[in-house]
Design an enzyme around this catalytic site. Sequence first.
Site: not given
Ligand code: COA
Length: 387
Positions: A273, A328
């Site tokens: 998140h 989720e």
């Molecule tokens: N699975 C695997 N790796 C994950 C992850 C997940 N669910 N969530 C974050 N990471 C990793 C990313 O790959 C990234 O790694 P890197 O720096 O080596 O590329 C790092 O953690 C940071 O991720 P980032 O996308 O910058 O964090 P964010 O704060 O923008 O992401 C989300 C938030 C929700 C977009 C992300 O956690 C995600 O894609 N989760 C899965 C989708 C999901 O469950 N969405 C519902 C949200 S309520």
Amino acid sequence: MTGTPRPATATVVPGDADPAPEREPDERPYSPGLEGVLAGETALSQVDGARGRLLYRGYRIGDLVERGSYAAIANLLWTGDWDPGHRLPTALVPDAVLAGLRALPSDVKPMDALRTAVSAWGAMQSLDWPPTVEQARALTAFSPSALAAFARLRDGKDPVEPDPSLDLVEGFLYQLTGSRAEPGTTRALDAYFVVGAEHGFNASTFTARVVTSTRSDVASAVAAAIGTMKGPLHGGAPSEVVDQLARMGSVDRAEAWMRAALDRGERLMGFGHRVYRAYDPRAAALRKVAESMDHKPDWLQQAIEVEDVALRLLAERHPERAIKTNVEYYAAPVLQGVGLTPDLFPATFSLARTAGWTAHVLEQAGDNRLIRPDVRYVGEPERDLPG
Ligand code: COA
């Protein structure tokens, strides 16, 4: 315009012929994805990501799930008043909107159908500025009827008219299935709606506020918010949770499957998140709801066991960033347990979030300033066209 001489002007304006001024480097701070940037103020909800706490107008989410209903929470968000007996039945879908829904191909995504319905509904209302609580109430009451109508029409069934004796969530289930839901089923979905109602400056809510800041109307703001929520990084995750668990097959194979997925750079759905570094309190509330449901999906136990493995693997891969279970993950078993098909999950999330979106529309309009941030230019310096 050819042949029309340009009027002579006495005003001296900087012209193309002037030499390009030296460009100052723009040293202002920039945070990709606006992470950590304060982009507004709200009294609606407090999302405490570090400690894993969520409050709506100061009330704890766990207490609201146990003692409130979605209608009462929506009213709390719109007005600030706590009236646990507040009711909000679903509203009739205007014929013109129904005609639009009938015209959509049956394989249209429910999010697209809902966004289309909200847009058509807005076109038929006189949604003057400023937006009102009545408009928020009307749109929130209309949307479940529209989604239920679409879900039936694509299956070749007639829409079911609202029953004004039913509160919003029970009414939605009735219009979806054509029969009254069991009380346990209604309570579980209502809890999901409460948990999904509001969550600070997430991408779709921010979108709704940007639209409102231009003095556009509430239906335009909500249609844009639905478009934003459609993306898998925001509202598409619960159906992908079901999908991932199915692809894993069994708990024994989960670790190998997830390691391979992470090696391929894939994300584990239902984890991570932007704000929470602690366990998402909404996931905790929904896990309780899922475990107490009469009709649990048979994969709930698998999900609980896989969660621990996933958290261990994510901690191994990302020791620098706490990646915990998000809402989720446990929304998926609740939504499936109440009988919704996974393709309806994102649109059902939108129905729940409509209370929050419209509350933000009202809050933005109440103290409005056009939202128009700046952007750093990183393109070519000023230059002459070739030839
Ligand atoms: N699975 C695997 N790796 C994950 C992850 C997940 N669910 N969530 C974050 N990471 C990793 C990313 O790959 C990234 O790694 P890197 O720096 O080596 O590329 C790092 O953690 C940071 O991720 P980032 O996308 O910058 O964090 P964010 O704060 O923008 O992401 C989300 C938030 C929700 C977009 C992300 O956690 C995600 O894609 N989760 C899965 C989708 C999901 O469950 N969405 C519902 C949200 S309520």
